[in-house]
Design an enzyme around this catalytic site. Structure first.
Site, PDB file in Angstrom:
ATOM      1  N   GLU A 180       4.739  18.087  -9.434  1.00  0.00           N
ATOM      2  CA  GLU A 180       4.911  16.707  -9.880  1.00  0.00           C
ATOM      3  C   GLU A 180       5.583  15.905  -8.770  1.00  0.00           C
ATOM      4  O   GLU A 180       6.819  15.901  -8.673  1.00  0.00           O
ATOM      5  CB  GLU A 180       5.791  16.657 -11.123  1.00  0.00           C
ATOM      6  CG  GLU A 180       5.252  17.426 -12.301  1.00  0.00           C
ATOM      7  CD  GLU A 180       5.788  16.873 -13.619  1.00  0.00           C
ATOM      8  OE1 GLU A 180       4.970  16.466 -14.433  1.00  0.00           O
ATOM      9  OE2 GLU A 180       7.016  16.820 -13.788  1.00  0.00           O
ATOM     10  N   GLU A 186      13.504  14.777 -13.490  1.00  0.00           N
ATOM     11  CA  GLU A 186      14.530  13.964 -14.175  1.00  0.00           C
ATOM     12  C   GLU A 186      15.785  14.791 -14.431  1.00  0.00           C
ATOM     13  O   GLU A 186      16.899  14.266 -14.400  1.00  0.00           O
ATOM     14  CB  GLU A 186      13.953  13.395 -15.483  1.00  0.00           C
ATOM     15  CG  GLU A 186      12.934  12.291 -15.195  1.00  0.00           C
ATOM     16  CD  GLU A 186      11.838  12.144 -16.234  1.00  0.00           C
ATOM     17  OE1 GLU A 186      11.973  12.680 -17.347  1.00  0.00           O
ATOM     18  OE2 GLU A 186      10.829  11.477 -15.915  1.00  0.00           O
ATOM     19  N   GLY A 198       5.832   8.621 -13.991  1.00  0.00           N
ATOM     20  CA  GLY A 198       6.138   7.420 -14.770  1.00  0.00           C
ATOM     21  C   GLY A 198       5.961   6.128 -13.997  1.00  0.00           C
ATOM     22  O   GLY A 198       6.398   5.066 -14.453  1.00  0.00           O
ATOM     23  N   GLY A 238       3.135  13.150 -19.105  1.00  0.00           N
ATOM     24  CA  GLY A 238       4.277  12.459 -19.707  1.00  0.00           C
ATOM     25  C   GLY A 238       3.804  11.345 -20.621  1.00  0.00           C
ATOM     26  O   GLY A 238       3.370  11.586 -21.749  1.00  0.00           O
ATOM     27  N   GLY A 239       3.856  10.110 -20.112  1.00  0.00           N
ATOM     28  CA  GLY A 239       3.548   8.914 -20.912  1.00  0.00           C
ATOM     29  C   GLY A 239       2.271   9.031 -21.736  1.00  0.00           C
ATOM     30  O   GLY A 239       2.270   8.678 -22.930  1.00  0.00           O
ATOM     31  N   SER A 273       1.757  10.501 -13.641  1.00  0.00           N
ATOM     32  CA  SER A 273       0.823   9.423 -14.011  1.00  0.00           C
ATOM     33  C   SER A 273      -0.612   9.910 -14.162  1.00  0.00           C
ATOM     34  O   SER A 273      -1.557   9.177 -13.849  1.00  0.00           O
ATOM     35  CB  SER A 273       0.921   8.265 -13.007  1.00  0.00           C
ATOM     36  OG  SER A 273       2.227   7.731 -13.006  1.00  0.00           O
ATOM     37  N   HIS A 281      12.455  19.920 -14.328  1.00  0.00           N
ATOM     38  CA  HIS A 281      11.796  18.607 -14.225  1.00  0.00           C
ATOM     39  C   HIS A 281      12.622  17.722 -13.293  1.00  0.00           C
ATOM     40  O   HIS A 281      13.851  17.813 -13.272  1.00  0.00           O
ATOM     41  CB  HIS A 281      11.690  17.979 -15.617  1.00  0.00           C
ATOM     42  CG  HIS A 281      10.792  16.791 -15.656  1.00  0.00           C
ATOM     43  ND1 HIS A 281      11.191  15.555 -15.198  1.00  0.00           N
ATOM     44  CD2 HIS A 281       9.507  16.648 -16.064  1.00  0.00           C
ATOM     45  CE1 HIS A 281      10.187  14.710 -15.332  1.00  0.00           C
ATOM     46  NE2 HIS A 281       9.150  15.335 -15.853  1.00  0.00           N
ATOM     47  N   ASN A 337       4.567  16.319 -22.234  1.00  0.00           N
ATOM     48  CA  ASN A 337       6.030  16.228 -22.153  1.00  0.00           C
ATOM     49  C   ASN A 337       6.452  14.889 -22.749  1.00  0.00           C
ATOM     50  O   ASN A 337       6.284  13.851 -22.122  1.00  0.00           O
ATOM     51  CB  ASN A 337       6.461  16.320 -20.679  1.00  0.00           C
ATOM     52  CG  ASN A 337       7.946  16.052 -20.494  1.00  0.00           C
ATOM     53  OD1 ASN A 337       8.724  16.117 -21.457  1.00  0.00           O
ATOM     54  ND2 ASN A 337       8.343  15.757 -19.260  1.00  0.00           N
ATOM     55  N   TRP A 338       7.008  14.952 -23.963  1.00  0.00           N
ATOM     56  CA  TRP A 338       7.339  13.696 -24.667  1.00  0.00           C
ATOM     57  C   TRP A 338       8.602  13.038 -24.121  1.00  0.00           C
ATOM     58  O   TRP A 338       8.903  11.909 -24.446  1.00  0.00           O
ATOM     59  CB  TRP A 338       7.561  13.980 -26.146  1.00  0.00           C
ATOM     60  CG  TRP A 338       6.345  14.386 -26.913  1.00  0.00           C
ATOM     61  CD1 TRP A 338       5.153  14.846 -26.425  1.00  0.00           C
ATOM     62  CD2 TRP A 338       6.214  14.374 -28.336  1.00  0.00           C
ATOM     63  NE1 TRP A 338       4.296  15.126 -27.458  1.00  0.00           N
ATOM     64  CE2 TRP A 338       4.921  14.843 -28.644  1.00  0.00           C
ATOM     65  CE3 TRP A 338       7.065  14.014 -29.385  1.00  0.00           C
ATOM     66  CZ2 TRP A 338       4.464  14.959 -29.961  1.00  0.00           C
ATOM     67  CZ3 TRP A 338       6.620  14.125 -30.682  1.00  0.00           C
ATOM     68  CH2 TRP A 338       5.323  14.590 -30.963  1.00  0.00           C
ATOM     69  N   LYS A 339       9.375  13.775 -23.366  1.00  0.00           N
ATOM     70  CA  LYS A 339      10.689  13.298 -22.889  1.00  0.00           C
ATOM     71  C   LYS A 339      11.536  12.853 -24.096  1.00  0.00           C
ATOM     72  O   LYS A 339      11.376  13.403 -25.176  1.00  0.00           O
ATOM     73  CB  LYS A 339      10.528  12.167 -21.872  1.00  0.00           C
ATOM     74  CG  LYS A 339       9.503  12.506 -20.797  1.00  0.00           C
ATOM     75  CD  LYS A 339       9.563  11.580 -19.639  1.00  0.00           C
ATOM     76  CE  LYS A 339       8.388  11.867 -18.721  1.00  0.00           C
ATOM     77  NZ  LYS A 339       8.545  11.293 -17.406  1.00  0.00           N
TER      78      LYS A 339
HETATM   79  C1  PEP Z   1       6.310  14.089 -16.569  1.00  0.00           C
HETATM   80  O1  PEP Z   1       7.305  13.587 -17.026  1.00  0.00           O
HETATM   81  O2  PEP Z   1       6.248  15.321 -16.463  1.00  0.00           O
HETATM   82  C2  PEP Z   1       5.204  13.219 -16.169  1.00  0.00           C
HETATM   83  C3  PEP Z   1       4.236  13.722 -15.477  1.00  0.00           C
HETATM   84  O3  PEP Z   1       5.294  11.904 -16.543  1.00  0.00           O
HETATM   85  P1  PEP Z   1       4.138  10.781 -16.428  1.00  0.00           P
HETATM   86  O4  PEP Z   1       2.848  11.434 -16.834  1.00  0.00           O
HETATM   87  O5  PEP Z   1       4.554   9.710 -17.379  1.00  0.00           O
HETATM   88  O6  PEP Z   1       4.118  10.338 -15.013  1.00  0.00           O
END
Ligand code: PEP
Length: 258
Positions: free
Chosen positions: A168, A98, A174, A235-236, A214, A96, A9-11
């Site tokens: 999640e 966010e 994040g 994500g990241g 994370s 999500h 997930n590049w956001k």
């Molecule tokens: C996400 O945004 O779905 C996610 C899991 O982010 P991160 O891996 O950066 O915590």
């Protein structure tokens, strides 16, 4: 153990040139591997065609990060499930945390998005997860049960079998603070038990339940080794080709060893 699923997930990150480099770097690395693991990249909307172009020749799928709850029409700024399908996009993240937080998405909105995606033959990747306060108050199972029930349990068996669930915990997204493998496993097993009660044992076994929050190149192996963790929503770490590929390799290793 069934093959794992790893979704990036590049956001809201990367320019067009950066997106092109990242997709090509990941695709080139995947080319060198023989994978059972399914890989999905979810760049922002403007880069989806770039992803679908490369997905065709390489071993990955393109996914979106969101879609409209409406079918079509006067909804300025929205992108429909039909548009995504017409580009060759196969997956779409919905719900999500966010989007729940910044765009006030409710379980009901998420349920409508799931319906639109299924109508167009896309795989909805439905996110759930508790806030830190919920976990501290020992309410995390209740919160996740409500999210799953209200966003997914209106589906019939055939529809439900197309869905991927991503657990999640919001406090882990994040933040660099990952759920322990045991915390992830406990929640995943709980989610699977909910699915089993509603749709039966076979569907529960076949349902993909991903962990997100994370997850990185260092901890992916331990998380993926849990019996009910069927892969990750990343994500990241999906923005660094090397890290994302290491996570995919971890998924592959766990399956080969079990
Ligand atoms: C996400 O945004 O779905 C996610 C899991 O982010 P991160 O891996 O950066 O915590």
């Amino acid at each position: 153990m069934k093959p794992k699923l790893v979704i990036g997930n590049w956001k809201m990150n990367e320019t067009f040139d950066e997106a092109q480099d990242l997709i090509i770097n990941i695709a080139e690395s995947l080319e060198k591997l023989t994978l059972e693991t399914e890989v999905v990249m979810c760049p922002p909307f403007p880069y989806l065609e770039l992803a679908t172009d490369h997905a065709e020749e390489n071993d990955f799928h393109a996914g979106a990060q969101n879609c409209s709850e409406y079918e079509k029409g006067a909804y300025t700024g929205e992108v429909s499930a039909k548009m995504l399908a017409s580009l060759g996009v196969e997956f779409c993240i919905v719900g999500h945390s966010e989007r729940r937080k910044y765009f006030n998405e409710s379980n009901q909105t998420i349920a409508a998005k799931v319906d639109r995606l299924l109508e167009e033959g896309l795989v909805p990747v439905v996110c759930c997860g508790e806030q830190l306060e919920d976990r501290k108050a020992d309410n995390h199972f209740k919160v996740v049960e409500k999210q799953i029930t209200e966003s997914l349990f209106h589906l019939n068996q055939e529809q439900f079998e197309q869905v991927v669930i991503a657990y999640e915990p919001v406090w882990a997204i994040g933040t660099g603070e990952t759920a322990t493998p045991q915390q992830a496993e406990d929640m995943h097993a709980f989610i699977r038990s909910l699915v089993e009660k509603k749709y039966g044992t076979e569907t529960a076994y076949n349902t993909y339940i991903l962990y997100g929050g994370s997850c990185n190149a260092k901890n992916a192996l331990d998380l993926f080794a849990q019996a009910d963790v069927d892969g990750g929503l990343i994500g990241g770490a999906s923005l660094k080709a090397e890290d994302f590929v290491t996570i995919i390799e971890a998924a592959e290793t766990v399956v080969k060893e079990n």
